[in-house]
Design an enzyme around this catalytic site. Structure first.
Site, PDB file in Angstrom:
ATOM      1  N   ARG A 238      -3.307 -15.073   3.787  1.00  0.00           N
ATOM      2  CA  ARG A 238      -3.863 -13.845   3.220  1.00  0.00           C
ATOM      3  C   ARG A 238      -4.394 -12.994   4.379  1.00  0.00           C
ATOM      4  O   ARG A 238      -4.933 -13.533   5.361  1.00  0.00           O
ATOM      5  CB  ARG A 238      -5.013 -14.142   2.249  1.00  0.00           C
ATOM      6  CG  ARG A 238      -4.574 -14.652   0.888  1.00  0.00           C
ATOM      7  CD  ARG A 238      -3.867 -13.586   0.052  1.00  0.00           C
ATOM      8  NE  ARG A 238      -3.557 -14.044  -1.290  1.00  0.00           N
ATOM      9  CZ  ARG A 238      -2.364 -14.514  -1.675  1.00  0.00           C
ATOM     10  NH1 ARG A 238      -1.373 -14.612  -0.813  1.00  0.00           N
ATOM     11  NH2 ARG A 238      -2.172 -14.869  -2.933  1.00  0.00           N
ATOM     12  N   GLU A 267      -3.130  -4.512   1.291  1.00  0.00           N
ATOM     13  CA  GLU A 267      -1.684  -4.296   1.107  1.00  0.00           C
ATOM     14  C   GLU A 267      -1.434  -3.289   0.002  1.00  0.00           C
ATOM     15  O   GLU A 267      -2.147  -3.311  -0.997  1.00  0.00           O
ATOM     16  CB  GLU A 267      -1.007  -5.628   0.727  1.00  0.00           C
ATOM     17  CG  GLU A 267      -1.094  -6.662   1.819  1.00  0.00           C
ATOM     18  CD  GLU A 267      -0.574  -8.022   1.369  1.00  0.00           C
ATOM     19  OE1 GLU A 267       0.038  -8.111   0.282  1.00  0.00           O
ATOM     20  OE2 GLU A 267      -0.795  -8.991   2.108  1.00  0.00           O
ATOM     21  N   HIS A 285       4.886  -9.199   2.825  1.00  0.00           N
ATOM     22  CA  HIS A 285       4.406 -10.251   1.897  1.00  0.00           C
ATOM     23  C   HIS A 285       5.565 -10.862   1.105  1.00  0.00           C
ATOM     24  O   HIS A 285       5.634 -10.733  -0.123  1.00  0.00           O
ATOM     25  CB  HIS A 285       3.335  -9.692   0.946  1.00  0.00           C
ATOM     26  CG  HIS A 285       2.500 -10.778   0.316  1.00  0.00           C
ATOM     27  ND1 HIS A 285       1.163 -10.618   0.028  1.00  0.00           N
ATOM     28  CD2 HIS A 285       2.812 -12.044  -0.084  1.00  0.00           C
ATOM     29  CE1 HIS A 285       0.693 -11.727  -0.535  1.00  0.00           C
ATOM     30  NE2 HIS A 285       1.685 -12.607  -0.598  1.00  0.00           N
TER      31      HIS A 285
HETATM   32  C1  DGY Z   1       1.119 -16.477  -3.705  1.00  0.00           C
HETATM   33  O1  DGY Z   1       1.729 -17.120  -4.568  1.00  0.00           O
HETATM   34  O2  DGY Z   1      -0.097 -16.572  -3.549  1.00  0.00           O
HETATM   35  C2  DGY Z   1       1.923 -15.565  -2.851  1.00  0.00           C
HETATM   36  O3  DGY Z   1       1.133 -14.935  -1.907  1.00  0.00           O
HETATM   37  C3  DGY Z   1       2.619 -14.525  -3.709  1.00  0.00           C
HETATM   38  O4  DGY Z   1       1.719 -14.014  -4.607  1.00  0.00           O
END
Ligand code: DGY
Length: 319
Positions: A238, A267, A285
């Site tokens: 993240r 984002e 992402h």
């Molecule tokens: C997650 O599953 O947390 C990925 O970042 C996609 O949302």
């Protein structure tokens, strides 16, 4: 009566087929991003919500959800977009989709390492814009990955697959986690009890930790100073784990040679300087974005719904 399920984003066809078979889904065929007001309005009379990390289910939003909502079955492994305490207070069960993303996310992490180290963005741009002139021994020289030390923050499921793949490049694996893992999970990785202990050993540094208040801005200026000069930073967890201003300053000074990023603060309106820097390799992402994994995430979310609505405990309950 089949339970009514609000699905916030367009899901894979096979997942939507199963939803239509077993539930009364409210789908989003245009894949529009619902603002909070619209999400709350669409949840009226629904029994469940299947959101993605793109929907922020803050305490304020959860407080406005109709009483009919009994479960939030995330289509994501991360659940930092959901205020778990608020959900718990309202008696709403929350689940996620662990395990099924590990291979895809680890693959992407290796791509980030290679892309950053071998200057993939620069190289691709040169070819695409016809600025590639000739070959020379000093042209586009990057950093070799093979045999280097890889430090992993968070040796959970994804971190362990990344470590396995990285061993294919003869990398020496170091890690920091809240506690030392059993030997079979460490598989030879060297444990460091604090980030400060880990950082001096990282030619490459990869984040695979959970976004929590404790990991927020974990990579800050003080910690960057502990990295070896010319280290490479990659992040597929993240964006919140990185202090953008500190990383950008280090990328400009060369303290950090390059960064490979798939996740960002705020984002998709990321810090604009990342785009300007030549030594960043940037992805939007897409850690879990393979057909196999997206299907598996959807099925895992539905397994959790199925368990809940047939009176069993959902396997992936996080609240
Ligand atoms: C997650 O599953 O947390 C990925 O970042 C996609 O949302």
């Amino acid at each position: 009566m089949k339970p009514v399920v609000l699905v916030t984003r367009k899901l894979p066809d096979a997942v939507e087929d199963r939803l239509r078979r077993d539930y009364q889904p409210r789908l989003n065929p245009d894949d529009r991003l619902y603002a909070s007001d619209e999400l709350v309005a669409r949840a009226a009379g629904a029994d469940a919500i299947v959101p993605c990390h793109t929907e922020r289910l803050s305490a304020e939003v959860i407080a406005r959800l109709p009483d009919s909502i009994r479960i939030i079955a995330n289509f994501s492994v991360g659940f930092d977009h959901v205020d778990l305490a608020a959900a718990k207070a309202r008696g709403i069960v929350v689940t996620n989709t662990p395990e099924v993303l590990s291979d895809a996310t680890a693959e992407l992490t290796i791509l980030l390492m290679l892309g950053a180290a071998r200057r993939a963005s620069e190289g691709e741009r040169l070819v695409r814009t016809r600025q590639w002139r000739d070959w020379s021994p000093s042209f586009m020289v990057g950093i070799q990955v093979t045999g280097k030390r890889l430090g992993i923050v968070g040796l959970g499921r994804v971190g362990r697959v990344t470590a396995r793949r990285a061993r294919g490049f003869d990398m020496e694996i170091h890690y920091h986690d809240l506690q030392r893992l059993p030997p079979e999970q460490e598989a030879g990785a060297i444990f460091h009890p604090t980030p400060e202990d880990l950082l001096p050993h990282c030619d490459f540094l990869a984040f695979h930790c959970v976004a929590t208040p404790q990991t927020r801005k974990m990579l800050n200026a003080e910690r960057i100073a502990l990295l070896p000069d010319g280290a490479i930073v990659v992040n597929a967890s993240r964006g919140t784990v990185i202090d953008d201003a500190a990383l950008i300053a280090a990328l400009k000074s060369g303290k950090v040679a390059a960064a490979g990023l798939d996740v960002y603060n705020n984002e998709p309106d990321i810090h604009p300087e990342y785009r300007e820097l030549p030594n960043t390799f940037l992805m939007p992402h897409i850690g879990s974005a393979t057909q196999e994994t997206r299907d598996a995430m959807g099925f895992r979310a539905l397994d959790n719904l199925d368990a809940f609505f047939t009176g069993r405990a959902p396997g992936d309950r996080v609240a």
